[in-house]
Design an enzyme around this catalytic site. Structure first.
Site, PDB file in Angstrom:
ATOM      1  N   LYS A  22     -33.927  59.902  -7.012  1.00  0.00           N
ATOM      2  CA  LYS A  22     -34.264  58.574  -6.467  1.00  0.00           C
ATOM      3  C   LYS A  22     -33.967  57.462  -7.473  1.00  0.00           C
ATOM      4  O   LYS A  22     -33.358  56.455  -7.133  1.00  0.00           O
ATOM      5  CB  LYS A  22     -35.752  58.536  -6.086  1.00  0.00           C
ATOM      6  CG  LYS A  22     -36.247  57.149  -5.736  1.00  0.00           C
ATOM      7  CD  LYS A  22     -37.712  57.124  -5.418  1.00  0.00           C
ATOM      8  CE  LYS A  22     -38.609  56.794  -6.570  1.00  0.00           C
ATOM      9  NZ  LYS A  22     -38.533  55.405  -7.057  1.00  0.00           N
ATOM     10  N   ASN A  23     -34.418  57.645  -8.700  1.00  0.00           N
ATOM     11  CA  ASN A  23     -34.301  56.544  -9.658  1.00  0.00           C
ATOM     12  C   ASN A  23     -32.879  56.339 -10.165  1.00  0.00           C
ATOM     13  O   ASN A  23     -32.616  55.388 -10.889  1.00  0.00           O
ATOM     14  CB  ASN A  23     -35.261  56.760 -10.839  1.00  0.00           C
ATOM     15  CG  ASN A  23     -36.698  56.536 -10.427  1.00  0.00           C
ATOM     16  OD1 ASN A  23     -36.968  56.053  -9.326  1.00  0.00           O
ATOM     17  ND2 ASN A  23     -37.638  56.894 -11.291  1.00  0.00           N
ATOM     18  N   CYS A  46     -48.096  46.604  -9.249  1.00  0.00           N
ATOM     19  CA  CYS A  46     -48.059  47.755  -8.360  1.00  0.00           C
ATOM     20  C   CYS A  46     -49.424  48.416  -8.402  1.00  0.00           C
ATOM     21  O   CYS A  46     -50.344  47.910  -9.044  1.00  0.00           O
ATOM     22  CB  CYS A  46     -46.944  48.707  -8.727  1.00  0.00           C
ATOM     23  SG  CYS A  46     -47.232  49.485 -10.283  1.00  0.00           S
ATOM     24  N   ARG A  55     -46.392  45.038 -13.676  1.00  0.00           N
ATOM     25  CA  ARG A  55     -45.086  45.599 -14.054  1.00  0.00           C
ATOM     26  C   ARG A  55     -44.117  44.437 -14.214  1.00  0.00           C
ATOM     27  O   ARG A  55     -43.437  44.042 -13.272  1.00  0.00           O
ATOM     28  CB  ARG A  55     -44.599  46.604 -13.006  1.00  0.00           C
ATOM     29  CG  ARG A  55     -45.384  47.901 -13.073  1.00  0.00           C
ATOM     30  CD  ARG A  55     -44.888  48.907 -12.097  1.00  0.00           C
ATOM     31  NE  ARG A  55     -43.612  49.481 -12.446  1.00  0.00           N
ATOM     32  CZ  ARG A  55     -42.967  50.349 -11.673  1.00  0.00           C
ATOM     33  NH1 ARG A  55     -43.492  50.727 -10.539  1.00  0.00           N
ATOM     34  NH2 ARG A  55     -41.799  50.838 -12.043  1.00  0.00           N
ATOM     35  N   ASP A  80     -43.840  59.485 -15.126  1.00  0.00           N
ATOM     36  CA  ASP A  80     -43.740  59.877 -13.716  1.00  0.00           C
ATOM     37  C   ASP A  80     -44.190  61.314 -13.462  1.00  0.00           C
ATOM     38  O   ASP A  80     -44.241  61.748 -12.306  1.00  0.00           O
ATOM     39  CB  ASP A  80     -42.299  59.700 -13.211  1.00  0.00           C
ATOM     40  CG  ASP A  80     -41.988  58.245 -12.880  1.00  0.00           C
ATOM     41  OD1 ASP A  80     -42.897  57.406 -12.945  1.00  0.00           O
ATOM     42  OD2 ASP A  80     -40.817  57.960 -12.552  1.00  0.00           O
ATOM     43  N   ARG A 131     -41.409  57.824   0.223  1.00  0.00           N
ATOM     44  CA  ARG A 131     -40.555  56.916  -0.561  1.00  0.00           C
ATOM     45  C   ARG A 131     -39.755  57.697  -1.597  1.00  0.00           C
ATOM     46  O   ARG A 131     -38.656  57.272  -1.962  1.00  0.00           O
ATOM     47  CB  ARG A 131     -41.409  55.866  -1.291  1.00  0.00           C
ATOM     48  CG  ARG A 131     -41.985  54.802  -0.387  1.00  0.00           C
ATOM     49  CD  ARG A 131     -42.629  53.717  -1.215  1.00  0.00           C
ATOM     50  NE  ARG A 131     -41.725  53.290  -2.268  1.00  0.00           N
ATOM     51  CZ  ARG A 131     -42.106  52.749  -3.428  1.00  0.00           C
ATOM     52  NH1 ARG A 131     -43.377  52.535  -3.665  1.00  0.00           N
ATOM     53  NH2 ARG A 131     -41.220  52.384  -4.327  1.00  0.00           N
TER      54      ARG A 131
HETATM   55  C1  UD1 Z   1     -38.675  53.069 -13.942  1.00  0.00           C
HETATM   56  C2  UD1 Z   1     -38.910  54.039 -12.821  1.00  0.00           C
HETATM   57  C3  UD1 Z   1     -40.376  54.431 -12.733  1.00  0.00           C
HETATM   58  C4  UD1 Z   1     -40.863  54.935 -14.095  1.00  0.00           C
HETATM   59  C5  UD1 Z   1     -40.536  53.938 -15.185  1.00  0.00           C
HETATM   60  C6  UD1 Z   1     -40.870  54.462 -16.577  1.00  0.00           C
HETATM   61  C7  UD1 Z   1     -37.236  53.348 -11.216  1.00  0.00           C
HETATM   62  C8  UD1 Z   1     -36.914  52.772  -9.893  1.00  0.00           C
HETATM   63  N1  UD1 Z   1     -38.510  53.407 -11.563  1.00  0.00           N
HETATM   64  O1  UD1 Z   1     -39.399  51.896 -13.644  1.00  0.00           O
HETATM   65  O2  UD1 Z   1     -40.485  55.474 -11.764  1.00  0.00           O
HETATM   66  O3  UD1 Z   1     -42.263  55.127 -14.037  1.00  0.00           O
HETATM   67  O4  UD1 Z   1     -39.128  53.649 -15.183  1.00  0.00           O
HETATM   68  O5  UD1 Z   1     -40.161  55.624 -16.839  1.00  0.00           O
HETATM   69  O6  UD1 Z   1     -36.363  53.822 -11.920  1.00  0.00           O
HETATM   70  N2  UD1 Z   1     -41.556  46.359 -19.287  1.00  0.00           N
HETATM   71  C9  UD1 Z   1     -41.751  45.101 -19.780  1.00  0.00           C
HETATM   72  N3  UD1 Z   1     -40.929  44.103 -19.325  1.00  0.00           N
HETATM   73  C10 UD1 Z   1     -39.920  44.321 -18.441  1.00  0.00           C
HETATM   74  C11 UD1 Z   1     -39.723  45.628 -17.960  1.00  0.00           C
HETATM   75  C12 UD1 Z   1     -40.564  46.636 -18.401  1.00  0.00           C
HETATM   76  O7  UD1 Z   1     -42.655  44.858 -20.570  1.00  0.00           O
HETATM   77  O8  UD1 Z   1     -39.197  43.389 -18.097  1.00  0.00           O
HETATM   78  C13 UD1 Z   1     -42.420  47.476 -19.748  1.00  0.00           C
HETATM   79  C14 UD1 Z   1     -43.278  48.057 -18.643  1.00  0.00           C
HETATM   80  O9  UD1 Z   1     -44.480  47.347 -18.486  1.00  0.00           O
HETATM   81  C15 UD1 Z   1     -43.501  49.467 -19.138  1.00  0.00           C
HETATM   82  C16 UD1 Z   1     -42.212  49.794 -19.878  1.00  0.00           C
HETATM   83  O10 UD1 Z   1     -41.586  48.551 -20.125  1.00  0.00           O
HETATM   84  O11 UD1 Z   1     -44.555  49.517 -20.050  1.00  0.00           O
HETATM   85  C17 UD1 Z   1     -41.255  50.692 -19.135  1.00  0.00           C
HETATM   86  O12 UD1 Z   1     -40.964  50.141 -17.877  1.00  0.00           O
HETATM   87  P1  UD1 Z   1     -39.527  50.330 -17.221  1.00  0.00           P
HETATM   88  O13 UD1 Z   1     -38.780  51.384 -17.961  1.00  0.00           O
HETATM   89  O14 UD1 Z   1     -38.888  48.999 -17.073  1.00  0.00           O
HETATM   90  O15 UD1 Z   1     -39.893  50.846 -15.791  1.00  0.00           O
HETATM   91  P2  UD1 Z   1     -39.097  50.569 -14.450  1.00  0.00           P
HETATM   92  O16 UD1 Z   1     -37.635  50.479 -14.734  1.00  0.00           O
HETATM   93  O17 UD1 Z   1     -39.740  49.468 -13.692  1.00  0.00           O
END
Ligand code: UD1
Length: 417
Positions: A22-23, A116, A121, A304, A396
């Site tokens: 999915k991701n 979420c 997030r 995850d 999902r």
């Molecule tokens: C993706 C995955 C999700 C998984 C997560 C962490 C998808 C669609 N989703 O989510 O299933 O749980 O990786 O492995 O691929 N952060 C910031 N600022 C930002 C973005 C992130 O501070 O702009 C922080 C977040 O709060 C978190 C960390 O970075 O603590 C990791 O988040 P991130 O890797 O971005 O997660 P997603 O890409 O949203």
């Protein structure tokens, strides 16, 4: 809204195949925007989120279809640059439209994703990266508006190795003029996969899978054909379910090389993990041993998989600790697992799971994708009937999960409310 009725306990036995990730598939679909042509993506799981991404691409003016696990996405007709709130609120990954729309059309308007189920997030790193490439970004009535006459390569140092920010910035940088370097980039297999699809289309990217990505901008990205890698979280979930039920399950079409941290924890619980090529066979222990888990960025243990392991450890002989370092509030599954009789205490971002001999079926509520799969594992271990409400969360992210578990001997039934 559908529910699952599960009658436990059961011992999972047999062979099961893992679906596409999915991701990975979601950003690869969004990357098709960069091509302005027809891309073909194979091994696409039929998930609610995949359908939502198709809908989003169609709303933008694209034309997408799916048959037998192959998605065809033609983005030649894109003439709208807005990802509306109604879609973004059901799927945060809609943010992946931002980088490609900006890079190819110079403008994008994407509804700001909210928090979420388990807390905030942010997307600040996505936006900072695009600004560093020359975009003007403003927030307007809950929408991110980004514009740029042209993007210019730049050095970007991420404060956190965010998967989403790395991918979004990479997708924009492939069409920027000159060289972009992303330091402290996410190393997850999903980042490698998007880079692979983009490179098939002619992008120049080096270092994917390491903390430093170097991207040399090109004039255009050609339509690509791409096969999605197996879903390491689905495979891990099935492995945890096998271990939790004391069963023996052969998991086919997976990538054991993406799952070392998960296997380490399973082995600590006493499970036997045998890998052979693209298969892994997991045999659960007669008595589950406690284990300590620290979630982190790849290749560390994935957040995850945290909820599913908590379900497994709820019947361990002793106390386990789980420290959540990626999303400190990601514990919405805890009260629901307690309803099944699990003994879990929370202290900030650390959960202590004191194993109990017996879980009992109860009505519970799914709150997000992975929390839901933890409840399924709990229900498979519990005595009697568990009703899991709101399984649309599971739909999902898990393709035909009830059929897969049913084929392994689980008594699981979907009911329409
Ligand atoms: C993706 C995955 C999700 C998984 C997560 C962490 C998808 C669609 N989703 O989510 O299933 O749980 O990786 O492995 O691929 N952060 C910031 N600022 C930002 C973005 C992130 O501070 O702009 C922080 C977040 O709060 C978190 C960390 O970075 O603590 C990791 O988040 P991130 O890797 O971005 O997660 P997603 O890409 O949203």
């Amino acid at each position: 809204m559908d529910s699952f009725i599960i009658n436990g306990p059961c011992k999972l036995e047999g062979t099961v195949r893992v679906s596409g990730a999915k991701n990975s598939v979601l950003p690869v679909m969004a990357a098709s925007i960069l091509t302005g042509g027809a891309c073909v993506i194979d091994n696409v799981p039929d998930l609610r989120d995949v359908r939502t991404m198709m809908k989003l691409l169609d709303v933008l003016g694209g034309d997408s279809g799916m048959e037998g696990g192959t998605a065809t996405i033609d983005t030649a007709g894109i003439e709208n640059f807005e990802a509306p709130y109604d879609l973004v609120r059901t799927m945060r990954a809609s943010i992946y439209a931002l980088g490609p729309l900006l890079a190819r059309y110079g403008r994008a308007r994407v509804s700001m994703p909210g928090g979420c189920a388990w807390g905030p997030r942010p997307v600040d790193l996505h936006l900072k990266g695009l600004v560093a490439l020359g975009a003007v970004v403003r927030i307007d009535h809950g929408y991110i508006e980004a514009t740029a006459d042209r993007l210019l390569g730049h050095e970007i140092i991420l404060s956190v190795p965010s998967v989403g920010a790395t991918i979004n910035i990479m997708m924009a940088a492939v069409l920027a003029e000159g060289e972009t370097v992303i330091e402290n980039a996410a190393r997850e297999p999903e980042v490698v996969e998007v880079a692979t699809a983009l490179k098939t289309g002619g992008a120049q990217i080096e270092g994917e899978g390491s903390s430093k990505l170097v991207i040399k901008g090109v004039k255009d990205i050609k339509p690509f054909t791409h096969r999605v890698i197996p879903d390491r979280i689905e495979a891990g979930t099935l492995a945890a379910a096998a271990a939790a039920t004391g069963g023996r399950v052969k998991i086919e079409d997976c990538r054991p090389d993406h799952m070392h941290a998960v296997f380490d924890v399973l082995e600590a619980t006493g499970a036997e993990v045998e890998t052979a090529g693209e298969c892994v066979t997991v045999t659960g222990a007669i008595e589950i041993q406690p284990a300590n888990i620290e979630t982190g960025f790849y290749p560390a243990f994935p957040t995850d998989m945290q909820a599913q392991m908590m379900a497994l450890l709820s019947k361990a002989r002793g106390a386990s600790t789980i420290s959540e370092h990626v999303y400190p509030d990601r514990f919405t599954h805890v009260p629901e697992l307690r309803r099944l009789g699990a003994n879990i205490t929370l202290d900030g971002s650390v959960a202590v799971v004191s194993g109990t001999d017996r879980l009992e079926g109860a009505p519970v509520m799914a709150t997000d994708i992975r929390a839901s799969s933890a409840l399924i594992i709990g229900a498979l271990m519990a005595e009697g009937e568990t009703k899991i409400l709101r399984v649309y969360h599971i739909d999902r992210g898990y393709e035909r999960i009830e059929q897969k578990l049913g084929s392994l001997g689980a008594e699981i039934e979907r009911v329409k409310d």
